[in-house]
Design a protein around this motif. Structure first.
Motif, PDB file in Angstrom:
ATOM      1  N   PRO A  53       2.788  -9.755  94.407  1.00 35.87           N
ATOM      2  CA  PRO A  53       3.037 -11.079  93.817  1.00 35.87           C
ATOM      3  C   PRO A  53       2.609 -11.129  92.356  1.00 35.87           C
ATOM      4  CG  PRO A  53       1.038 -11.127  95.114  1.00 35.87           C
ATOM      5  CD  PRO A  53       1.622  -9.753  95.297  1.00 35.87           C
ATOM      6  N   ALA A  54       2.811 -12.280  91.732  1.00 35.82           N
ATOM      7  CA  ALA A  54       2.406 -12.459  90.333  1.00 35.82           C
ATOM      8  C   ALA A  54       0.888 -12.365  90.221  1.00 35.82           C
ATOM      9  CB  ALA A  54       2.895 -13.805  89.818  1.00 35.82           C
ATOM     10  N   GLN A  55       0.440 -11.834  89.101  1.00 31.63           N
ATOM     11  CA  GLN A  55      -0.990 -11.692  88.855  1.00 31.63           C
ATOM     12  C   GLN A  55      -1.478 -12.763  87.893  1.00 31.63           C
ATOM     13  OE1 GLN A  55      -0.494  -7.457  87.595  1.00 31.63           O
ATOM     14  NE2 GLN A  55      -2.267  -7.123  88.913  1.00 31.63           N
ATOM     15  N   LYS A  56      -2.780 -12.990  87.932  1.00 36.13           N
ATOM     16  CA  LYS A  56      -3.384 -13.884  86.959  1.00 36.13           C
ATOM     17  C   LYS A  56      -3.274 -13.259  85.576  1.00 36.13           C
ATOM     18  CE  LYS A  56      -6.873 -16.187  89.823  1.00 36.13           C
ATOM     19  NZ  LYS A  56      -8.330 -16.428  89.985  1.00 36.13           N
ATOM     20  N   ASN A  57      -3.213 -14.126  84.570  1.00 37.46           N
ATOM     21  CA  ASN A  57      -3.242 -13.643  83.193  1.00 37.46           C
ATOM     22  C   ASN A  57      -4.494 -12.807  82.991  1.00 37.46           C
ATOM     23  OD1 ASN A  57      -4.393 -14.205  80.262  1.00 37.46           O
ATOM     24  ND2 ASN A  57      -2.173 -14.299  80.143  1.00 37.46           N
ATOM     25  N   LEU A  58      -4.356 -11.668  82.323  1.00 37.64           N
ATOM     26  CA  LEU A  58      -5.477 -10.739  82.173  1.00 37.64           C
ATOM     27  C   LEU A  58      -6.675 -11.399  81.512  1.00 37.64           C
ATOM     28  CD1 LEU A  58      -6.623  -7.912  82.447  1.00 37.64           C
ATOM     29  CD2 LEU A  58      -5.549  -7.312  80.275  1.00 37.64           C
ATOM     30  N   GLU A  59      -6.439 -12.193  80.473  1.00 41.35           N
ATOM     31  CA  GLU A  59      -7.557 -12.834  79.785  1.00 41.35           C
ATOM     32  C   GLU A  59      -8.233 -13.858  80.686  1.00 41.35           C
ATOM     33  OE1 GLU A  59      -6.319 -14.431  76.079  1.00 41.35           O
ATOM     34  OE2 GLU A  59      -6.311 -12.486  75.084  1.00 41.35           O
ATOM     35  N   GLU A  60      -7.426 -14.623  81.436  1.00 43.88           N
ATOM     36  CA  GLU A  60      -8.006 -15.622  82.326  1.00 43.88           C
ATOM     37  C   GLU A  60      -8.850 -14.973  83.407  1.00 43.88           C
ATOM     38  OE1 GLU A  60      -4.886 -17.943  83.916  1.00 43.88           O
ATOM     39  OE2 GLU A  60      -4.442 -19.000  82.051  1.00 43.88           O
ATOM     40  N   SER A  61      -8.423 -13.816  83.888  1.00 44.62           N
ATOM     41  CA  SER A  61      -9.158 -13.149  84.957  1.00 44.62           C
ATOM     42  C   SER A  61     -10.517 -12.653  84.487  1.00 44.62           C
ATOM     43  CB  SER A  61      -8.348 -11.964  85.495  1.00 44.62           C
ATOM     44  OG  SER A  61      -8.304 -10.913  84.552  1.00 44.62           O
ATOM     45  N   MET A  62     -10.675 -12.493  83.173  1.00 48.53           N
ATOM     46  CA  MET A  62     -11.931 -11.989  82.636  1.00 48.53           C
ATOM     47  C   MET A  62     -12.921 -13.104  82.331  1.00 48.53           C
ATOM     48  SD  MET A  62     -10.535  -9.020  80.103  1.00 48.53           S
ATOM     49  CE  MET A  62     -12.174  -8.588  79.570  1.00 48.53           C
ATOM     50  N   LEU A  63     -12.468 -14.344  82.315  1.00 47.76           N
ATOM     51  CA  LEU A  63     -13.359 -15.452  82.020  1.00 47.76           C
ATOM     52  C   LEU A  63     -14.139 -15.825  83.269  1.00 47.76           C
ATOM     53  CD1 LEU A  63     -11.074 -17.704  79.827  1.00 47.76           C
ATOM     54  CD2 LEU A  63     -12.751 -16.016  79.103  1.00 47.76           C
ATOM     55  N   LYS A  64     -15.437 -15.966  83.153  1.00 48.55           N
ATOM     56  CA  LYS A  64     -16.286 -16.266  84.301  1.00 48.55           C
ATOM     57  C   LYS A  64     -17.083 -17.526  83.990  1.00 48.55           C
ATOM     58  CE  LYS A  64     -16.585 -11.348  85.287  1.00 48.55           C
ATOM     59  NZ  LYS A  64     -17.457 -10.177  85.445  1.00 48.55           N
TER      60      LYS A  64
END
Length: 234
Positions: A53-64
């Motif tokens: 399926p579609a993945q989260k935006n790479l930058e968004e996935s790195m934000l915690k």
């Protein structure tokens, strides 16, 4: 990734359920996986008959939780590891209070943390995990490649501090509680080189630093004499 590493990764992924593989794929936290890992995950999903399926935006996935990517120049308290070690050792840990204070002060001033840097400095061990985790997340968001285990470092730091309750001379182990901080400082300094190459790491010893070392050295001499000649204090 070499063939052996790929084989080990495939073996580990095959132990996971379809849902676990999907969660990894969608989460897209590539900074947590070795290079080429997501290609292998995609192949494993296809082998299980699942269309990725579609993945989260790479930058968004790195934000915690917080976004640390804005330009603030030199991040955190940039001091050389050598100076941190010497000052912490000879000031009997008081420099560690200052170290925590300076790092929390940076977060308050540059990232709007609603904290008291002084209180966080004085009670450093209570908040060390929070700070270490922030440094790790900061590095992840800037893709600085830090391999830092915040939980393990915090546990090590706290355990070394509580050794002051051990009988003499084992209580002196607590004087080396700065050792876990050196790993955190290495990550901070690497971040500084990446984000603000022109910034200087503080490795100089000013008058107050030298004064602290002299006083601390005198105290160390007294402690060592007390260990060698325990009867002199009676």
């Amino acid at each position: 990734m070499d063939k052996m590493g790929e084989a080990q990764l495939r073996s580990a992924l095959r132990q996971k359920t379809k849902q676990e593989l999907l969660d990894i794929w969608v989460g897209n936290k590539r900074h947590e996986w070795p290079d080429g890992a997501f290609d292998v995950i995609k192949e494993e999903l296809a082998a299980k008959g699942i269309k990725p399926p579609a993945q989260k935006n790479l930058e968004e996935s790195m934000l915690k939780g917080r976004d640390y990517r804005k330009d603030v120049g030199q991040p955190f308290f940039a001091v050389s590891q050598k100076k941190l070690a010497l000052m912490a050792f000879f000031t009997w840990g008081f420099y560690e209070i200052y170290w925590f204070y300076r790092n929390w002060k940076f977060l308050k001033e540059k990232h709007d943390f609603k904290v008291s840097p002084l209180a966080r400095g004085i009670f450093g061990p209570l908040f060390c995990y929070s700070l270490f985790k922030i440094v790790r997340d900061y590095s992840d968001q800037h893709q600085a490649g830090a391999d830092m285990k915040a939980g393990a470092l915090a546990a090590c730091y706290i355990l070394m501090i509580v050794t002051y309750k051990l009988p003499s001379p084992f209580d002196l182990i607590s004087s080396f509680s700065f050792i876990p901080l050196l790993t955190v400082q290495r990550v901070i300094n690497n971040l500084g080189q990446r984000l603000s190459p022109q910034a200087q790491v503080d490795g100089r010893f000013n008058g107050w630093n030298i004064f602290g070392i002299v006083i601390g050295s005198f105290l160390w001499v007294l402690v060592i004499l007390g260990i060698i000649f325990p009867e002199t204090g009676k």
